[in-house]
Enzyme design. Structure first.
Site, PDB file in Angstrom:
ATOM      1  N   THR A   1       9.933  11.079  -6.282  1.00 45.98           N
ATOM      2  CA  THR A   1       8.504  11.313  -6.458  1.00 45.98           C
ATOM      3  C   THR A   1       7.827  11.489  -5.102  1.00 45.98           C
ATOM      4  O   THR A   1       8.316  11.016  -4.075  1.00 45.98           O
ATOM      5  CB  THR A   1       7.832  10.155  -7.210  1.00 45.98           C
ATOM      6  OG1 THR A   1       7.934   8.947  -6.413  1.00 45.98           O
ATOM      7  CG2 THR A   1       8.491   9.920  -8.559  1.00 45.98           C
ATOM      8  N   GLY A   2       6.689  12.183  -5.117  1.00 47.41           N
ATOM      9  CA  GLY A   2       5.919  12.336  -3.888  1.00 47.41           C
ATOM     10  C   GLY A   2       6.503  13.311  -2.899  1.00 47.41           C
ATOM     11  O   GLY A   2       6.553  13.039  -1.694  1.00 47.41           O
TER      12      GLY A   2
ATOM     13  N   ILE B   1       8.228  12.436   4.005  1.00 49.03           N
ATOM     14  CA  ILE B   1       9.397  11.582   3.822  1.00 49.03           C
ATOM     15  C   ILE B   1      10.115  11.941   2.528  1.00 49.03           C
ATOM     16  O   ILE B   1      11.344  11.986   2.473  1.00 49.03           O
ATOM     17  CB  ILE B   1       8.981  10.105   3.816  1.00 49.03           C
ATOM     18  CG1 ILE B   1       8.355   9.720   5.155  1.00 49.03           C
ATOM     19  CG2 ILE B   1      10.191   9.208   3.538  1.00 49.03           C
ATOM     20  CD1 ILE B   1       7.806   8.300   5.187  1.00 49.03           C
ATOM     21  N   GLY B   2       9.354  12.212   1.479  1.00 42.84           N
ATOM     22  CA  GLY B   2       9.967  12.561   0.200  1.00 42.84           C
ATOM     23  C   GLY B   2      10.845  13.787   0.298  1.00 42.84           C
ATOM     24  O   GLY B   2      11.959  13.820  -0.235  1.00 42.84           O
TER      25      GLY B   2
ATOM     26  N   SER C   1       4.800  -0.323   2.508  1.00 43.85           N
ATOM     27  CA  SER C   1       4.153  -0.474   3.809  1.00 43.85           C
ATOM     28  C   SER C   1       3.495  -1.843   3.851  1.00 43.85           C
ATOM     29  O   SER C   1       3.096  -2.374   2.816  1.00 43.85           O
ATOM     30  CB  SER C   1       3.095   0.618   4.016  1.00 43.85           C
ATOM     31  OG  SER C   1       2.335   0.375   5.195  1.00 43.85           O
TER      32      SER C   1
ATOM     33  N   TYR D   1      -4.571   0.389  -0.047  1.00 43.49           N
ATOM     34  CA  TYR D   1      -3.210   0.881   0.166  1.00 43.49           C
ATOM     35  C   TYR D   1      -2.246  -0.282   0.338  1.00 43.49           C
ATOM     36  O   TYR D   1      -1.243  -0.399  -0.372  1.00 43.49           O
ATOM     37  CB  TYR D   1      -3.195   1.796   1.391  1.00 43.49           C
ATOM     38  CG  TYR D   1      -1.829   2.272   1.805  1.00 43.49           C
ATOM     39  CD1 TYR D   1      -1.149   3.231   1.062  1.00 43.49           C
ATOM     40  CD2 TYR D   1      -1.216   1.783   2.965  1.00 43.49           C
ATOM     41  CE1 TYR D   1       0.106   3.687   1.455  1.00 43.49           C
ATOM     42  CE2 TYR D   1       0.028   2.229   3.362  1.00 43.49           C
ATOM     43  CZ  TYR D   1       0.681   3.181   2.602  1.00 43.49           C
ATOM     44  OH  TYR D   1       1.920   3.619   2.987  1.00 43.49           O
TER      45      TYR D   1
END
Length: 255
Positions: free
Chosen positions: A14-15, A22-23, A158, A167
């Protein structure tokens, strides 16, 4: 569910919205290691962010994965929608067969702190980063049919919460949900881990942030998507099976 089009195992990543993300790096590495790839993206998210939409990114990523021997299936999905995970898995299964590895790189990431975060932003962060992670893992667990010991769940996290409240807080929830799967899906022979890659320069950093990140990393450089992809690739391999229920730092010693 249709029959697989190849004997390659299937990874759902995903993403994967930008070629420098990064994905995308993870998807490339898994494709090179023999996986077919279903990947999700959400254009409206990139439109809201400072980097904007990368024109043609989905086609370019698909072409790259195909060039590495994979069958690649892009799936556009808004993970704010609670029905999205079921649709994503159905689309992946119809084209590729059952999913063996679930790698979650999706995120909602809008900087704000304790005093200036809005209710709408807070709720959206938790919907994407925490609730969608739970629903994706649940869908994976309900559908998993691969050989016990081969299943993998990996989520990226993170610990950046100061000045980034929704976040960081929602990523903390993601950690707990993903690590719980190591126990709750043990009957399927599935391992589940969280990876914290530290600061990765995918185009969002200012010069000051970039310089600060380099100073705080003993190896004297910033992380790259390939650094994260190398660890994910290992975790998805047979050699990575015994690593389970862990939050792994892959950040070059960033302090």
């Amino acid at each position: 569910m249709t029959q697989p089009t190849s004997d390659r195992p299937v990874a759902l990543v995903t993403g994967v919205g930008r070629t420098v993300g990064i994905g995308a790096g993870i998807a490339r590495q898994l494709a090179a290691s023999g996986w077919d790839i279903a990947f999700t993206y959400w254009t409206a998210y990139d439109e809201r962010m400072t980097w904007g939409v990368q024109s043609g990114a989905t086609d370019e990523i698909t072409k790259e994965l195909t060039g590495l021997g994979a069958t690649a299936v892009p799936i556009e999905a808004d993970l704010v929608d609670p029905a999205a995970p079921e649709r994503i898995f159905t689309a992946a299964e119809e084209r590729l067969g059952g999913v063996t590895a679930l790698v979650m790189c999706h995120t909602e990431s809008v900087n704000s702190g304790i005093l200036d975060t809005t209710l709408e932003s807070f709720d959206r962060h938790f919907a994407v980063n925490a609730r969608a992670t739970w629903l994706l893992i649940r869908e994976y667990g309900l559908r998993f049919k691969a050989t016990p010991g081969t299943g993998r769940i990996i989520a990226l996290t993170s610990d950046h919460t100061v000045g980034n409240l929704p976040y960081g807080a929602s990523k903390g929830a993601l950690d707990r949900i993903t690590l719980a799967a190591a126990e709750e899906l043990a009957h399927l022979g599935v391992s589940s881990n969280v990876v914290n890659p530290g600061p990765i320069d995918t185009g969002w950093m200012t010069d000051d942030i970039r310089a600060s990140g380099i100073r705080q990393t003993p190896l004297g450089r910033l992380g790259t998507p390939q650094d994260t992809a190398n660890l994910v690739d290992f975790l998805c391999s047979p050699r990575g099976q015994w690593i389970n229920g862990q939050l792994l730092l892959s950040n070059g010693g960033f302090a």
